[in-house]
Design a protein around this motif. Structure first.
Motif, PDB file in Angstrom:
ATOM      1  N   ALA A  25     -11.868 -12.041   3.796  1.00  0.00           N
ATOM      2  CA  ALA A  25     -12.212 -12.562   2.465  1.00  0.00           C
ATOM      3  C   ALA A  25     -11.026 -12.448   1.505  1.00  0.00           C
ATOM      4  CB  ALA A  25     -13.415 -11.825   1.898  1.00  0.00           C
ATOM      5  N   LEU A  26     -10.048 -11.591   1.833  1.00  0.00           N
ATOM      6  CA  LEU A  26      -8.855 -11.456   0.998  1.00  0.00           C
ATOM      7  C   LEU A  26      -8.060 -12.761   0.910  1.00  0.00           C
ATOM      8  CD1 LEU A  26      -7.614  -7.944   2.219  1.00  0.00           C
ATOM      9  CD2 LEU A  26      -8.448  -8.500  -0.071  1.00  0.00           C
ATOM     10  N   THR A  27      -8.270 -13.657   1.863  1.00  0.00           N
ATOM     11  CA  THR A  27      -7.515 -14.922   1.853  1.00  0.00           C
ATOM     12  C   THR A  27      -7.866 -15.778   0.636  1.00  0.00           C
ATOM     13  OG1 THR A  27      -9.212 -15.963   3.259  1.00  0.00           O
ATOM     14  CG2 THR A  27      -7.298 -14.985   4.359  1.00  0.00           C
ATOM     15  N   ILE A  31      -6.124 -11.603  -6.821  1.00  0.00           N
ATOM     16  CA  ILE A  31      -5.573 -10.296  -7.204  1.00  0.00           C
ATOM     17  C   ILE A  31      -6.294  -9.221  -6.385  1.00  0.00           C
ATOM     18  CG2 ILE A  31      -5.314  -8.615  -9.080  1.00  0.00           C
ATOM     19  CD1 ILE A  31      -5.478 -10.951 -11.051  1.00  0.00           C
ATOM     20  N   VAL A  32      -5.581  -8.178  -6.025  1.00  0.00           N
ATOM     21  CA  VAL A  32      -6.202  -7.021  -5.382  1.00  0.00           C
ATOM     22  C   VAL A  32      -5.964  -5.793  -6.251  1.00  0.00           C
ATOM     23  CG1 VAL A  32      -6.040  -5.400  -3.452  1.00  0.00           C
ATOM     24  CG2 VAL A  32      -6.150  -7.839  -3.010  1.00  0.00           C
ATOM     25  N   SER A  50      -0.314  -2.368   2.684  1.00  0.00           N
ATOM     26  CA  SER A  50       0.226  -3.010   3.891  1.00  0.00           C
ATOM     27  C   SER A  50      -0.852  -3.805   4.614  1.00  0.00           C
ATOM     28  CB  SER A  50       0.811  -1.938   4.820  1.00  0.00           C
ATOM     29  OG  SER A  50       1.284  -2.515   6.015  1.00  0.00           O
ATOM     30  N   GLU A  51      -2.069  -3.239   4.704  1.00  0.00           N
ATOM     31  CA  GLU A  51      -3.183  -3.948   5.336  1.00  0.00           C
ATOM     32  C   GLU A  51      -3.531  -5.218   4.573  1.00  0.00           C
ATOM     33  OE1 GLU A  51      -5.168  -3.391   8.134  1.00  0.00           O
ATOM     34  OE2 GLU A  51      -3.544  -2.037   8.681  1.00  0.00           O
ATOM     35  N   VAL A  52      -3.472  -5.136   3.246  1.00  0.00           N
ATOM     36  CA  VAL A  52      -3.774  -6.303   2.411  1.00  0.00           C
ATOM     37  C   VAL A  52      -2.750  -7.404   2.658  1.00  0.00           C
ATOM     38  CG1 VAL A  52      -3.835  -7.158   0.034  1.00  0.00           C
ATOM     39  CG2 VAL A  52      -4.962  -4.988   0.615  1.00  0.00           C
ATOM     40  N   ARG A  53      -1.488  -7.027   2.705  1.00  0.00           N
ATOM     41  CA  ARG A  53      -0.415  -8.014   2.892  1.00  0.00           C
ATOM     42  C   ARG A  53      -0.479  -8.684   4.263  1.00  0.00           C
ATOM     43  NH1 ARG A  53       2.743  -3.686   0.639  1.00  0.00           N
ATOM     44  NH2 ARG A  53       2.955  -3.964  -1.627  1.00  0.00           N
ATOM     45  N   LYS A  54      -1.024  -7.979   5.246  1.00  0.00           N
ATOM     46  CA  LYS A  54      -1.170  -8.581   6.574  1.00  0.00           C
ATOM     47  C   LYS A  54      -2.123  -9.766   6.535  1.00  0.00           C
ATOM     48  CE  LYS A  54      -0.340  -4.370   9.296  1.00  0.00           C
ATOM     49  NZ  LYS A  54      -0.969  -3.338  10.167  1.00  0.00           N
ATOM     50  N   VAL A  55      -3.101  -9.703   5.629  1.00  0.00           N
ATOM     51  CA  VAL A  55      -4.075 -10.784   5.502  1.00  0.00           C
ATOM     52  C   VAL A  55      -3.544 -11.880   4.583  1.00  0.00           C
ATOM     53  CG1 VAL A  55      -6.439 -11.380   4.818  1.00  0.00           C
ATOM     54  CG2 VAL A  55      -5.968  -9.152   5.861  1.00  0.00           C
TER      55      VAL A  55
END
Length: 207
Positions: A25-27, A31-32, A50-55
């Motif tokens: 759903a982050l796609t 903003i996070v 880092s996990e967020v940026r992977k998505v």
């Protein structure tokens, strides 16, 4: 918004886990915000980022904390107490929120004499049996420590059940009032957070 204290849990959605949406759903996020970032190490914060940026690598990432401001007396919300007034007091934290640990840990940082806790499920509606359970815990604390305990609840819990909590009399109930604060991180500040929000709101309004 990601809870830094339990960011992904077991990676399962409610009711099997803590997630309300899958990480994919982050796609569609703009903003996070990594919330309770002050309650974990910098290493843990960076691991979450880092996990967020992977998505979605392009997402701006902000950090936040819930900053305690003062207490209000339940039943007399015009009566404001300073945070230091809880110092050396016997406290029972009663909460029905998603992140009870953060609430309890913040209370401990205010240095009361002792902090006990009663946790209920998120959005729990208090009933008579819950009040009985709370009163029993209060009596046991008073007997053990030879001092009268104070109940502390969050604003969310008080707003949900202001009338029910009156039945805890003669024990005092205090409401911890807090404010969301954006923490400086990698050049991102509260001002840049607001600017980013306004930019996305303007784009949304034009669509």
């Amino acid at each position: 918004m990601v809870n830094a204290m339990i960011p992904w849990g077991n990676h399962q959605l409610i009711p099997l886990g803590p997630l309300r949406e899958p990480l994919t759903a982050l796609t569609r996020a703009d903003i996070v915000v990594i919330h309770h970032a002050d309650m974990v190490s910098k290493k843990d914060v960076e691991a979450i980022a880092s996990e967020v940026r992977k998505v979605k690598n392009s997402l701006p990432i902000f950090l936040s904390r819930l900053t305690p401001l003062y207490f209000l007396k339940a039943g007399n919300m015009s009566c404001k107490l300073a945070l230091m007034d809880i110092h050396n007091t016997l406290v029972l934290c009663v909460s029905a929120i998603g992140s009870t640990d953060s609430f309890v840990e913040r209370m401990k940082k205010l240095e009361p004499a002792y902090v006990d806790r009663l946790d209920f499920s998120d959005h729990h509606l208090f009933h008579a049996k819950d009040i009985d359970m709370i009163r029993l815990r209060l009596r046991n604390l008073q007997s053990e420590f030879a001092m009268k305990p104070v109940v502390v609840v969050t604003e969310k819990d008080y707003d949900r059940a202001p009338e029910v909590l009156k039945y805890l009399d003669p024990y005092e109930v205090l409401v911890l009032c807090s404010s969301l604060q954006i923490l400086p991180h990698n050049g991102n500040t509260e001002d840049s957070f607001k600017k980013c929000l306004w930019q996305h709101l303007e784009v949304s309004n034009k669509v």
